[in-house]
Design a protein around this motif. Structure first.
Motif, PDB file in Angstrom:
ATOM      1  N   THR A  52       0.828  -1.214   0.000  1.00 51.29           N
ATOM      2  CA  THR A  52       0.000   0.000   0.000  1.00 51.29           C
ATOM      3  C   THR A  52       0.862   1.265   0.000  1.00 51.29           C
ATOM      4  OG1 THR A  52      -0.151   0.022   2.409  1.00 51.29           O
ATOM      5  CG2 THR A  52      -1.897  -1.148   1.185  1.00 51.29           C
ATOM      6  N   LEU A  53       2.149   1.102  -0.287  1.00 46.85           N
ATOM      7  CA  LEU A  53       3.101   2.214  -0.360  1.00 46.85           C
ATOM      8  C   LEU A  53       3.132   3.035   0.924  1.00 46.85           C
ATOM      9  CD1 LEU A  53       2.393   3.327  -4.044  1.00 46.85           C
ATOM     10  CD2 LEU A  53       4.188   1.798  -3.212  1.00 46.85           C
ATOM     11  N   GLY A  54       3.042   2.357   2.045  1.00 43.43           N
ATOM     12  CA  GLY A  54       3.178   3.015   3.344  1.00 43.43           C
ATOM     13  C   GLY A  54       1.879   3.452   3.992  1.00 43.43           C
ATOM     14  N   ALA A  55       0.772   3.363   3.284  1.00 45.87           N
ATOM     15  CA  ALA A  55      -0.510   3.802   3.860  1.00 45.87           C
ATOM     16  C   ALA A  55      -0.915   2.930   5.049  1.00 45.87           C
ATOM     17  CB  ALA A  55      -1.600   3.783   2.796  1.00 45.87           C
ATOM     18  N   TRP A  56      -0.487   1.676   5.056  1.00 48.45           N
ATOM     19  CA  TRP A  56      -0.866   0.747   6.124  1.00 48.45           C
ATOM     20  C   TRP A  56      -0.039   0.971   7.398  1.00 48.45           C
ATOM     21  CZ3 TRP A  56      -5.061  -2.074   6.478  1.00 48.45           C
ATOM     22  CH2 TRP A  56      -5.138  -3.055   7.469  1.00 48.45           C
ATOM     23  N   LEU A  57       1.008   1.795   7.329  1.00 49.38           N
ATOM     24  CA  LEU A  57       1.877   2.022   8.484  1.00 49.38           C
ATOM     25  C   LEU A  57       1.118   2.578   9.683  1.00 49.38           C
ATOM     26  CD1 LEU A  57       5.110   3.406   6.815  1.00 49.38           C
ATOM     27  CD2 LEU A  57       4.845   1.252   8.031  1.00 49.38           C
ATOM     28  N   VAL A  58       0.131   3.426   9.444  1.00 53.67           N
ATOM     29  CA  VAL A  58      -0.655   4.007  10.537  1.00 53.67           C
ATOM     30  C   VAL A  58      -1.430   2.911  11.265  1.00 53.67           C
ATOM     31  CG1 VAL A  58      -2.516   5.614  11.103  1.00 53.67           C
ATOM     32  CG2 VAL A  58      -0.836   6.214   9.358  1.00 53.67           C
ATOM     33  N   VAL A  59      -2.033   2.016  10.515  1.00 47.38           N
ATOM     34  CA  VAL A  59      -2.778   0.908  11.107  1.00 47.38           C
ATOM     35  C   VAL A  59      -1.831  -0.006  11.874  1.00 47.38           C
ATOM     36  CG1 VAL A  59      -4.214  -1.104  10.608  1.00 47.38           C
ATOM     37  CG2 VAL A  59      -4.519   1.003   9.290  1.00 47.38           C
ATOM     38  N   TRP A  60      -0.691  -0.322  11.276  1.00 54.15           N
ATOM     39  CA  TRP A  60       0.294  -1.202  11.905  1.00 54.15           C
ATOM     40  C   TRP A  60       0.804  -0.599  13.205  1.00 54.15           C
ATOM     41  CZ3 TRP A  60       5.653  -2.560   9.365  1.00 54.15           C
ATOM     42  CH2 TRP A  60       6.287  -3.544  10.118  1.00 54.15           C
ATOM     43  N   LEU A  61       1.067   0.688  13.213  1.00 55.70           N
ATOM     44  CA  LEU A  61       1.535   1.361  14.427  1.00 55.70           C
ATOM     45  C   LEU A  61       0.492   1.277  15.539  1.00 55.70           C
ATOM     46  CD1 LEU A  61       3.735   3.070  15.761  1.00 55.70           C
ATOM     47  CD2 LEU A  61       2.559   5.082  14.881  1.00 55.70           C
ATOM     48  N   CYS A  62      -0.764   1.515  15.205  1.00 48.35           N
ATOM     49  CA  CYS A  62      -1.838   1.420  16.214  1.00 48.35           C
ATOM     50  C   CYS A  62      -1.958   0.001  16.758  1.00 48.35           C
ATOM     51  CB  CYS A  62      -3.165   1.869  15.617  1.00 48.35           C
ATOM     52  SG  CYS A  62      -3.239   3.627  15.265  1.00 48.35           S
ATOM     53  N   ILE A  63      -1.877  -0.985  15.878  1.00 46.94           N
ATOM     54  CA  ILE A  63      -1.972  -2.377  16.314  1.00 46.94           C
ATOM     55  C   ILE A  63      -0.772  -2.747  17.177  1.00 46.94           C
ATOM     56  CG2 ILE A  63      -1.904  -4.772  15.500  1.00 46.94           C
ATOM     57  CD1 ILE A  63      -3.624  -3.867  13.131  1.00 46.94           C
ATOM     58  N   ALA A  64       0.413  -2.278  16.811  1.00 39.16           N
ATOM     59  CA  ALA A  64       1.612  -2.591  17.587  1.00 39.16           C
ATOM     60  C   ALA A  64       1.553  -1.965  18.982  1.00 39.16           C
ATOM     61  CB  ALA A  64       2.852  -2.101  16.844  1.00 39.16           C
ATOM     62  N   ILE A  65       0.964  -0.790  19.099  1.00 44.77           N
ATOM     63  CA  ILE A  65       0.887  -0.119  20.404  1.00 44.77           C
ATOM     64  C   ILE A  65      -0.242  -0.689  21.251  1.00 44.77           C
ATOM     65  CG2 ILE A  65       0.367   2.079  21.532  1.00 44.77           C
ATOM     66  CD1 ILE A  65       1.835   3.450  19.212  1.00 44.77           C
ATOM     67  N   PHE A  66      -1.423  -0.819  20.676  1.00 48.83           N
ATOM     68  CA  PHE A  66      -2.604  -1.193  21.454  1.00 48.83           C
ATOM     69  C   PHE A  66      -2.976  -2.667  21.345  1.00 48.83           C
ATOM     70  CE2 PHE A  66      -3.227   3.321  20.331  1.00 48.83           C
ATOM     71  CZ  PHE A  66      -3.114   3.835  21.601  1.00 48.83           C
ATOM     72  N   GLY A  67      -2.423  -3.377  20.389  1.00 43.25           N
ATOM     73  CA  GLY A  67      -2.750  -4.786  20.190  1.00 43.25           C
ATOM     74  C   GLY A  67      -1.884  -5.675  21.049  1.00 43.25           C
ATOM     75  N   GLY A  68      -1.724  -6.878  20.598  1.00 37.67           N
ATOM     76  CA  GLY A  68      -0.892  -7.815  21.325  1.00 37.67           C
ATOM     77  C   GLY A  68      -1.716  -8.774  22.159  1.00 37.67           C
ATOM     78  N   VAL A  69      -1.033  -9.431  23.063  1.00 41.55           N
ATOM     79  CA  VAL A  69      -1.652 -10.469  23.872  1.00 41.55           C
ATOM     80  C   VAL A  69      -1.788  -9.973  25.309  1.00 41.55           C
ATOM     81  CG1 VAL A  69      -1.421 -12.833  24.696  1.00 41.55           C
ATOM     82  CG2 VAL A  69      -0.632 -12.241  22.411  1.00 41.55           C
TER      83      VAL A  69
END
Length: 87
Positions: A52-69
Motif C-alpha cells: 500500500t506504499l506506506g498507507a498501512w503504516l498508521v494501522v500497523w503502528l496502532c496495532i503494535a501499540i494497542f494490540g498484542g496479547v
C-alpha cells in the motif's frame, strides 16, 4: 491453607477464566499465567505496508501499540484469596 487446597482454588479460577477464552501459558504452585488473543503478525503488516506504499503504516503502528496479547497473573494467597493482576 495447604498447597493442595491452594492449587484446587487456583484450578477453579483458571477454569472460570478458560470459559471466558483465556488460555494457560504457565502454571506453578499457587499461581498461573493466562493469556488471551494472538500476537501481532508483524510480517503480514510489513507486507501490507509495502503493497500500500506506506498507507498501512498508521494501522500497523496502532496495532503494535494497542494490540498484542493481554496477560493476567492469577495467584492464590496462603489464606486462599484469589488475585488476578494485569501483566
Amino acid at each position: 491453607m495447604e498447597t493442595s487446597e491452594r492449587n484446587h482454588v487456583l484450578d477453579g479460577e483458571v477454569q472460570r477464566l478458560a470459559a471466558q477464552g483465556w488460555r494457560v501459558e504457565n502454571r506453578s504452585d499457587g499461581q498461573a499465567m493466562v493469556a488471551k488473543g494472538k500476537p501481532v503478525n508483524h510480517l503480514l503488516h510489513f507486507l501490507l505496508s509495502v503493497f500500500t506504499l506506506g498507507a498501512w503504516l498508521v494501522v500497523w503502528l496502532c496495532i503494535a501499540i494497542f494490540g498484542g496479547v493481554p496477560r493476567r497473573l492469577v495467584t492464590v494467597t496462603p489464606d486462599g484469596v484469589v488475585a488476578v493482576t494485569k501483566v
